[in-house]
Design a protein around this motif. Sequence first.
Motif, PDB file in Angstrom:
ATOM      1  N   TYR A 125       3.838  11.078  -0.908  1.00  0.00           N
ATOM      2  CA  TYR A 125       4.682  10.364  -1.870  1.00  0.00           C
ATOM      3  C   TYR A 125       5.273  11.338  -2.885  1.00  0.00           C
ATOM      4  N   VAL A 150       1.260   7.168  -0.424  1.00  0.00           N
ATOM      5  CA  VAL A 150       0.385   7.659  -1.485  1.00  0.00           C
ATOM      6  C   VAL A 150       0.184   9.160  -1.320  1.00  0.00           C
ATOM      7  N   THR A 179       3.626   2.655  -5.176  1.00  0.00           N
ATOM      8  CA  THR A 179       2.468   2.924  -4.324  1.00  0.00           C
ATOM      9  C   THR A 179       1.546   1.704  -4.344  1.00  0.00           C
ATOM     10  N   PRO A 180       0.881   1.402  -3.231  1.00  0.00           N
ATOM     11  CA  PRO A 180       0.839   2.161  -1.978  1.00  0.00           C
ATOM     12  C   PRO A 180       1.950   1.786  -0.988  1.00  0.00           C
ATOM     13  N   PRO A 196      -3.385   4.889  -5.965  1.00  0.00           N
ATOM     14  CA  PRO A 196      -2.036   4.302  -6.035  1.00  0.00           C
ATOM     15  C   PRO A 196      -1.532   4.174  -7.473  1.00  0.00           C
TER      16      PRO A 196
END
Length: 206
Positions: A100, A96, A91-92, A86
């Motif tokens: 992401y 992730v 994030t998270p 992360p």
Amino acid sequence: MSTINDTHPTLVNSIWSTDQTLVRNVLLAIAGSIALWISAKIQVPFYPVPMTMQTFVVLVIGMSFGWRLGGATVLLYLAEGAFGLPVFAGTPEKGVGLAYMAGPTGGYLVGFVVATALVGWLAEKGWDRGILTTLAAMVLGTATIFAFGVFWLGSIIGWEKPVLEFGFYPFLPGAAFKIALAAAVLPITWKLVNKSSKTPDADANL
């Protein structure tokens, strides 16, 4: 005077010169990726939106490390994120890994790599020695990050939406602050390095 074909030592090479270059570079890349991780998580109150110091760290790493080591450091950071750590802003909570990175902010991450290589190359041409040249390099690096970020964002959410209002205008004041900060910090650091080594850089331009 410097020319486009001249190559100057990076700030890192001037501060930490060693025969164990590979070991040093690995340690610096890991340390740099950790700094990027931390900078993504710390939000600084600012107008009109809170800012992180991540773009500042990205560009300072590029100018301090040079384009090869700087680019490798940012790629290491992105690899950490791709493997699910992360390390990115949001994030998270916002996901992730590759999911992401393929989202609306993915273009800024790509821009990090290109901008780091660009400002690192400029630093190796001596642009990190003076206030005006550092300022110009930081403007170019920041513009590169925004260009990739806004283009990617528009491709994701559609150009019929106010993409610049989402991904550009709110961040301009913070970007200007970080550019000015870098333009002050890097030349000052060089002056301290040159003073301590008693070998002032004749190519410094203010």
